[in-house]
Write a protein that holds these residues in place. Structure first.
Motif, PDB file in Angstrom:
ATOM      1  N   PRO A 268     -36.857  31.411 -18.473  1.00 33.13           N
ATOM      2  CA  PRO A 268     -37.632  32.038 -17.418  1.00 33.13           C
ATOM      3  C   PRO A 268     -39.132  32.012 -17.726  1.00 33.13           C
ATOM      4  O   PRO A 268     -39.957  32.008 -16.834  1.00 33.13           O
ATOM      5  CB  PRO A 268     -37.100  33.460 -17.388  1.00 33.13           C
ATOM      6  N   ALA A 269     -39.477  32.024 -19.005  1.00 29.64           N
ATOM      7  CA  ALA A 269     -40.861  31.897 -19.473  1.00 29.64           C
ATOM      8  C   ALA A 269     -41.769  32.983 -18.905  1.00 29.64           C
ATOM      9  O   ALA A 269     -41.400  34.131 -18.886  1.00 29.64           O
ATOM     10  CB  ALA A 269     -41.401  30.503 -19.176  1.00 29.64           C
ATOM     11  N   GLU A 270     -42.974  32.645 -18.433  1.00 26.18           N
ATOM     12  CA  GLU A 270     -43.919  33.680 -18.062  1.00 26.18           C
ATOM     13  C   GLU A 270     -44.857  33.202 -16.972  1.00 26.18           C
ATOM     14  O   GLU A 270     -45.032  32.014 -16.764  1.00 26.18           O
ATOM     15  CB  GLU A 270     -44.739  34.112 -19.277  1.00 26.18           C
ATOM     16  N   ILE A 271     -45.446  34.147 -16.271  1.00 22.48           N
ATOM     17  CA  ILE A 271     -46.403  33.827 -15.224  1.00 22.48           C
ATOM     18  C   ILE A 271     -47.737  33.469 -15.863  1.00 22.48           C
ATOM     19  O   ILE A 271     -48.144  34.060 -16.849  1.00 22.48           O
ATOM     20  CB  ILE A 271     -46.598  35.029 -14.282  1.00 22.48           C
ATOM     21  N   SER A 272     -48.412  32.497 -15.275  1.00 19.12           N
ATOM     22  CA  SER A 272     -49.768  32.172 -15.721  1.00 19.12           C
ATOM     23  C   SER A 272     -50.659  32.025 -14.503  1.00 19.12           C
ATOM     24  O   SER A 272     -50.264  31.453 -13.496  1.00 19.12           O
ATOM     25  CB  SER A 272     -49.779  30.857 -16.517  1.00 19.12           C
ATOM     26  N   GLU A 273     -51.844  32.552 -14.599  1.00 15.38           N
ATOM     27  CA  GLU A 273     -52.819  32.378 -13.525  1.00 15.38           C
ATOM     28  C   GLU A 273     -53.616  31.093 -13.703  1.00 15.38           C
ATOM     29  O   GLU A 273     -54.493  30.786 -12.916  1.00 15.38           O
ATOM     30  CB  GLU A 273     -53.769  33.585 -13.479  1.00 15.38           C
ATOM     31  N   SER A 274     -53.332  30.357 -14.760  1.00 16.70           N
ATOM     32  CA  SER A 274     -54.013  29.078 -14.986  1.00 16.70           C
ATOM     33  C   SER A 274     -52.961  27.986 -15.098  1.00 16.70           C
ATOM     34  O   SER A 274     -52.660  27.489 -16.183  1.00 16.70           O
ATOM     35  CB  SER A 274     -54.856  29.137 -16.269  1.00 16.70           C
ATOM     36  N   PRO A 275     -52.344  27.612 -13.979  1.00 12.83           N
ATOM     37  CA  PRO A 275     -51.260  26.639 -14.018  1.00 12.83           C
ATOM     38  C   PRO A 275     -51.755  25.248 -14.374  1.00 12.83           C
ATOM     39  O   PRO A 275     -52.952  24.955 -14.329  1.00 12.83           O
ATOM     40  CB  PRO A 275     -50.696  26.685 -12.601  1.00 12.83           C
ATOM     41  N   ASN A 276     -50.826  24.380 -14.693  1.00  8.11           N
ATOM     42  CA  ASN A 276     -51.137  23.017 -15.094  1.00  8.11           C
ATOM     43  C   ASN A 276     -51.851  22.264 -13.969  1.00  8.11           C
ATOM     44  O   ASN A 276     -51.431  22.299 -12.809  1.00  8.11           O
ATOM     45  CB  ASN A 276     -49.828  22.312 -15.478  1.00  8.11           C
TER      46      ASN A 276
ATOM     47  N   VAL B 277     -46.261  24.309 -20.382  1.00  6.73           N
ATOM     48  CA  VAL B 277     -47.368  24.421 -19.437  1.00  6.73           C
ATOM     49  C   VAL B 277     -46.839  25.214 -18.250  1.00  6.73           C
ATOM     50  O   VAL B 277     -45.650  25.508 -18.181  1.00  6.73           O
ATOM     51  CB  VAL B 277     -47.918  23.044 -19.015  1.00  6.73           C
ATOM     52  N   TYR B 278     -47.707  25.562 -17.300  1.00  9.64           N
ATOM     53  CA  TYR B 278     -47.335  26.628 -16.382  1.00  9.64           C
ATOM     54  C   TYR B 278     -47.461  26.246 -14.917  1.00  9.64           C
ATOM     55  O   TYR B 278     -48.284  25.428 -14.533  1.00  9.64           O
ATOM     56  CB  TYR B 278     -48.217  27.856 -16.643  1.00  9.64           C
TER      57      TYR B 278
ATOM     58  N   GLY C  78     -55.280   9.560  -7.446  1.00 13.42           N
ATOM     59  CA  GLY C  78     -56.236  10.215  -8.334  1.00 13.42           C
ATOM     60  C   GLY C  78     -55.600  11.159  -9.332  1.00 13.42           C
ATOM     61  O   GLY C  78     -56.216  12.150  -9.740  1.00 13.42           O
ATOM     62  N   LEU C  79     -54.373  10.866  -9.751  1.00 16.95           N
ATOM     63  CA  LEU C  79     -53.685  11.710 -10.724  1.00 16.95           C
ATOM     64  C   LEU C  79     -54.056  11.301 -12.147  1.00 16.95           C
ATOM     65  O   LEU C  79     -54.174  10.102 -12.442  1.00 16.95           O
ATOM     66  CB  LEU C  79     -52.166  11.587 -10.550  1.00 16.95           C
ATOM     67  N   ASN C  80     -54.225  12.270 -13.010  1.00 17.00           N
ATOM     68  CA  ASN C  80     -54.503  12.004 -14.423  1.00 17.00           C
ATOM     69  C   ASN C  80     -53.307  12.469 -15.234  1.00 17.00           C
ATOM     70  O   ASN C  80     -53.083  13.670 -15.403  1.00 17.00           O
ATOM     71  CB  ASN C  80     -55.769  12.740 -14.868  1.00 17.00           C
ATOM     72  N   ILE C  81     -52.511  11.529 -15.728  1.00 21.12           N
ATOM     73  CA  ILE C  81     -51.280  11.879 -16.430  1.00 21.12           C
ATOM     74  C   ILE C  81     -51.561  12.694 -17.685  1.00 21.12           C
ATOM     75  O   ILE C  81     -50.736  13.509 -18.114  1.00 21.12           O
ATOM     76  CB  ILE C  81     -50.467  10.601 -16.771  1.00 21.12           C
ATOM     77  N   ALA C  82     -52.744  12.525 -18.268  1.00 20.10           N
ATOM     78  CA  ALA C  82     -53.092  13.297 -19.465  1.00 20.10           C
ATOM     79  C   ALA C  82     -53.163  14.792 -19.173  1.00 20.10           C
ATOM     80  O   ALA C  82     -52.982  15.611 -20.071  1.00 20.10           O
ATOM     81  CB  ALA C  82     -54.415  12.809 -20.051  1.00 20.10           C
ATOM     82  N   ASP C  83     -53.404  15.156 -17.900  1.00 25.39           N
ATOM     83  CA  ASP C  83     -53.441  16.568 -17.532  1.00 25.39           C
ATOM     84  C   ASP C  83     -52.071  17.220 -17.639  1.00 25.39           C
ATOM     85  O   ASP C  83     -51.959  18.431 -17.800  1.00 25.39           O
ATOM     86  CB  ASP C  83     -53.957  16.734 -16.092  1.00 25.39           C
ATOM     87  N   LEU C  84     -51.013  16.424 -17.488  1.00 25.05           N
ATOM     88  CA  LEU C  84     -49.655  16.948 -17.588  1.00 25.05           C
ATOM     89  C   LEU C  84     -49.204  17.073 -19.030  1.00 25.05           C
ATOM     90  O   LEU C  84     -48.468  17.990 -19.398  1.00 25.05           O
ATOM     91  CB  LEU C  84     -48.690  16.030 -16.831  1.00 25.05           C
ATOM     92  N   TYR C  85     -49.688  16.179 -19.862  1.00 26.38           N
ATOM     93  CA  TYR C  85     -49.231  16.097 -21.244  1.00 26.38           C
ATOM     94  C   TYR C  85     -49.617  17.354 -22.012  1.00 26.38           C
ATOM     95  O   TYR C  85     -50.780  17.729 -22.066  1.00 26.38           O
ATOM     96  CB  TYR C  85     -49.887  14.880 -21.891  1.00 26.38           C
ATOM     97  N   PRO C  86     -48.659  18.077 -22.598  1.00 28.38           N
ATOM     98  CA  PRO C  86     -48.991  19.331 -23.293  1.00 28.38           C
ATOM     99  C   PRO C  86     -49.849  19.092 -24.539  1.00 28.38           C
ATOM    100  O   PRO C  86     -49.718  18.079 -25.221  1.00 28.38           O
ATOM    101  CB  PRO C  86     -47.624  19.914 -23.664  1.00 28.38           C
TER     102      PRO C  86
ATOM    103  N   ALA D 185     -42.597  28.635 -15.225  1.00 28.37           N
ATOM    104  CA  ALA D 185     -42.996  27.757 -16.336  1.00 28.37           C
ATOM    105  C   ALA D 185     -41.956  26.681 -16.549  1.00 28.37           C
ATOM    106  O   ALA D 185     -40.930  26.661 -15.913  1.00 28.37           O
ATOM    107  CB  ALA D 185     -43.192  28.554 -17.626  1.00 28.37           C
ATOM    108  N   TYR D 186     -42.244  25.787 -17.474  1.00 31.22           N
ATOM    109  CA  TYR D 186     -41.280  24.751 -17.789  1.00 31.22           C
ATOM    110  C   TYR D 186     -41.567  24.195 -19.170  1.00 31.22           C
ATOM    111  O   TYR D 186     -42.602  24.422 -19.751  1.00 31.22           O
ATOM    112  CB  TYR D 186     -41.336  23.618 -16.753  1.00 31.22           C
TER     113      TYR D 186
END
Length: 296
Positions: A153-161, A225-226, A187-195, A13-14
């Motif tokens: 260290p955060a946590e594992i996610s099966e639904s990453p960013n 986000v993960y 084709g990147l959407n910066i809004a997808d990164l924004y928490p 995570a980050y």
């Protein structure tokens, strides 16, 4: 001044922060390192940055250096901090080039697709200049900023960013295995990164690479986000050297926390607001937690 989103990747995570920083290509080519690379040779690590070059003296003598340890009990609630605003000029998609700089994974947007950020503590609009990844070699380090003395260290996610999936999938990340490798992404959407939160922590600080100019407004978003464990593994296989040199992992590319001194850390997280007037109490607390199994 331009804007840099520095993404501090840790174990699965980050968290993300935004800093207004002057960017120069020469900064990335300087004679400096995050860690000792080869026995018998000397390249200055963070504790020496301010000593080996007079132009970098802020790294040693500055009073507003970054990163810092954020003590949540000492934060000041500022009700006048407005939400951040993301402006893509009406375009939902953008292109960018991923680089292995030898110190970071860097994504630099195509100049034809400008992304601007305003609001919050920012007095005017800033252009997104770079997305830069920091990450650790082990499961308990990797973020430059600390929260109450803890790295993430955060946590594992099966639904990453979704955005990071494009950057870190195997077909992409293996294109930049070695220093100076580059790969074009479209084709990147910066809004997808924004928490998905309007809450953040902010303070005035510095760049975390030489020459450590104290020109940064840091914004630490209050929601992670993960990435997946496999993506984290792929990052640790990136080399800070060219292919004809010995492999040295790019991981642990972080500067240690610096003294806060007399600076104020502000937030729009209102910890005192509780009860029926608050429809979402979760949003009023800092969302970063250390996994309990890592503390055992």
């Amino acid at each position: 001044m331009h804007i840099v989103w520095e993404i501090f990747l840790i174990f699965q995570a980050y968290f993300i922060c935004t800093s207004a920083q002057l960017i120069s290509p020469k900064i990335h080519d300087g004679w400096w390192a995050y860690k000792d690379a080869v026995q018998g040779s000397f390249v200055p690590v963070p504790s020496f940055w301010g000593l080996v070059n007079s132009a970098w003296n802020l790294c040693a003598m500055g009073k507003r250096q970054s990163p810092v340890n954020v003590e949540t009990s000492h934060m000041i609630f500022d009700p006048f901090l407005t939400p951040l605003r993301l402006n893509t000029g009406g375009r939902s998609k953008m292109g960018g080039t991923m680089y292995n700089t030898g110190r970071h994974v860097s994504l630099r947007p195509d100049k034809a697709h400008l992304v601007n950020i305003s609001g919050g503590p920012l007095g005017y609009s800033h252009r997104l200049e770079e997305i830069r990844l920091h990450f650790g070699s082990e499961d308990g380090q990797g973020s430059e900023h600390l929260l109450n003395g803890q790295s993430f260290p955060a946590e594992i996610s099966e639904s990453p960013n979704v955005f990071l999936n494009r950057m870190l999938n195997r077909d992409t990340i293996t294109r930049i295995t070695y220093k100076h490798d580059a790969f074009l992404l479209m084709g990147l959407n910066i809004a997808d990164l924004y928490p998905d939160t309007t809450r953040f922590i902010t303070y005035e600080g510095s760049m975390t690479i030489p020459p450590c100019f104290e020109t940064a407004t840091w914004i630490l978003m209050n929601k992670p986000v993960y990435v997946t464990q496999m993506q984290m593994h792929s990052l640790r296989l990136l080399s800070q050297n060219e292919p004809y040199k010995i492999f040295l992992s790019m991981s642990d590319n972080t500067r240690p926390a610096q003294p806060l001194l007399q600076r104020c850390i502000r937030t729009n997280i209102n910890f005192s607001k509780q009860g029926r007037d608050c429809p979402n109490n979760r949003a009023l607390r800092h969302q970063y937690r250390v996994n309990q199994w890592l503390l055992k």
